[in-house]
Each structure stands twice: as structure tokens, then as C-alpha cells.
Design a protein around this motif. Structure first.
Motif, PDB file in Angstrom:
ATOM      1  N   VAL A  75       0.857  -1.185   0.000  1.00  0.00           N
ATOM      2  CA  VAL A  75       0.000   0.000   0.000  1.00  0.00           C
ATOM      3  C   VAL A  75       0.886   1.226   0.000  1.00  0.00           C
ATOM      4  CG1 VAL A  75      -1.762   1.306   1.247  1.00  0.00           C
ATOM      5  CG2 VAL A  75      -1.849  -1.184   1.227  1.00  0.00           C
ATOM      6  N   ASP A  82      -0.847   6.224  -3.337  1.00  0.00           N
ATOM      7  CA  ASP A  82      -1.900   6.148  -4.358  1.00  0.00           C
ATOM      8  C   ASP A  82      -2.845   4.974  -4.134  1.00  0.00           C
ATOM      9  OD1 ASP A  82      -0.868   8.386  -5.662  1.00  0.00           O
ATOM     10  OD2 ASP A  82       0.546   7.148  -6.789  1.00  0.00           O
ATOM     11  N   GLY A  83      -2.692   4.265  -2.987  1.00  0.00           N
ATOM     12  CA  GLY A  83      -3.560   3.129  -2.682  1.00  0.00           C
ATOM     13  C   GLY A  83      -2.840   1.807  -2.843  1.00  0.00           C
ATOM     14  N   PRO A  84      -3.614   0.718  -2.970  1.00  0.00           N
ATOM     15  CA  PRO A  84      -3.006  -0.616  -3.060  1.00  0.00           C
ATOM     16  C   PRO A  84      -2.279  -0.835  -4.386  1.00  0.00           C
ATOM     17  CG  PRO A  84      -5.414  -0.763  -2.989  1.00  0.00           C
ATOM     18  CD  PRO A  84      -5.055   0.685  -2.946  1.00  0.00           C
ATOM     19  N   ASN A  97       6.673   1.748  -1.609  1.00  0.00           N
ATOM     20  CA  ASN A  97       5.563   1.413  -0.714  1.00  0.00           C
ATOM     21  C   ASN A  97       6.056   0.673   0.527  1.00  0.00           C
ATOM     22  OD1 ASN A  97       3.853   2.554  -2.572  1.00  0.00           O
ATOM     23  ND2 ASN A  97       2.893   0.642  -3.209  1.00  0.00           N
TER      24      ASN A  97
END
Length: 165
Positions: free
Chosen positions: A34, A37-39, A66
């Protein structure tokens, strides 16, 4: 001990044997991280070592950015499906350790990492030791699924935790 009325738990030794078999018989996983920008789910070629998976990565890759922000990861590994009853896979949960070339903890992992294959594919000399960044994920928890287990009266979904967790 019943598990959600759908079967029983495998003895730990049998479960560990099945997990090791799956990890050693496959070579691709999906790494979930994660970031801002998210997963991010990234297909990665891996090498197993007991209940750990490891792979090399470019230091500036999105997955390593990440991991630097949050080392908690999940890894999905599965065998090819030839029918519903053959469904077999595992979700590994743990923290990723990034070991740059000079890190002292790298050496034990290189024995299990078949770096010669990657060097040959990239046209690198087999006489030169690896200098890539190594990522190691020691599973703290594994959810193992194998639908064939139902035939023996066991639950298709089995749960493993590292001792001491």
C-alpha cells in the motif's frame, strides 16, 4: 478441533509440509503493498526459504517505495487450476525486509536464491556475486487453501501462525 463446521484442522506438521510444497513448487507470486496512491499488486518471481519468500527489486521501484513507507505486505501464491477441486494456494502475511547489497543479513538468503538463473537471463557474469537489492518476507501468518483436503474430512482453508506470534 472443528473449524467453522466445515471440517477439521490439519495437524501442524502436515500443514507445514503442504505449505512448503506449494512454496517450492511455484515461482510466481503477487505482492500486495500500500502506498500513497492506494493498493499495489505486483507479480514477482520469488524464491522460497522455509516460510519466507524473497526476490530482487530495483531500489526506486513503486513496490519498494511502498515497502519503505509501510513494510506490512501480503503475498498470494497459487498453483495452476485444473478444476475447482484442485484449487490450492496461500496468502502470506508479514513484514518485508529490504537488504541492500552491503547488508550483513543477506548471506544466508543467497544460498536459497538461485541468482545464477537471473544473471544468465540478464547476460551478467556468473563469476560475479549478486549486487541486487534483496527483499525478504518472513511469513508471520499464512492462510492455506486446498480443496482436496475436504476429501479427507479437513477444512479446505487452514491457518498457520509462526510460533511466538
Amino acid at each position: 478441533m472443528p473449524l467453522h463446521d466445515s471440517g477439521f484442522r490439519l495437524p501442524r506438521e502436515r500443514l507445514e509440509e503442504r505449505i512448503r510444497n506449494l512454496l517450492s513448487s511455484q515461482n510466481m507470486c503477487v505482492l500486495a503493498t500500500v502506498g500513497p496512491d492506494g493498493p499495489l499488486a505486483t507479480p514477482v518471481r520469488y524464491y522460497p526459504l522455509d516460510f519466507a519468500v524473497m526476490f530482487t527489486a530495483a531500489p526506486r521501484s513503486p513496490k519498494l517505495r511502498n515497502i519503505a513507507a509501510d513494510p506490512r505486505v501480503s503475498v498470494g501464491i497459487f498453483a495452476p487450476l485444473v478444476g475447482l477441486a484442485s484449487s490450492r494456494g496461500a496468502q502470506l502475511f508479514g513484514e518485508a525486509r529490504v537488504l541492500p547489497p552491503e547488508h550483513p543479513d543477506r548471506e544466508p538468503y543467497w544460498a536459497a536464491f538461485r541468482w545464477e538463473n537471473e544473471h544468465a537471463e540478464r547476460g551478467r557474469s556468473l563469476a560475479e556475486p549478486p549486487r541486487d537489492t534483496l527483499v525478504v518476507i518472513e511469513a508471520n501468518r499464512i492462510v492455506y487453501t486446498e480443496h482436496w483436503l475436504r476429501r479427507e474430512g479437513f477444512a479446505a482453508r487452514q491457518f498457520w501462525k509462526r510460533r511466538g506470534n
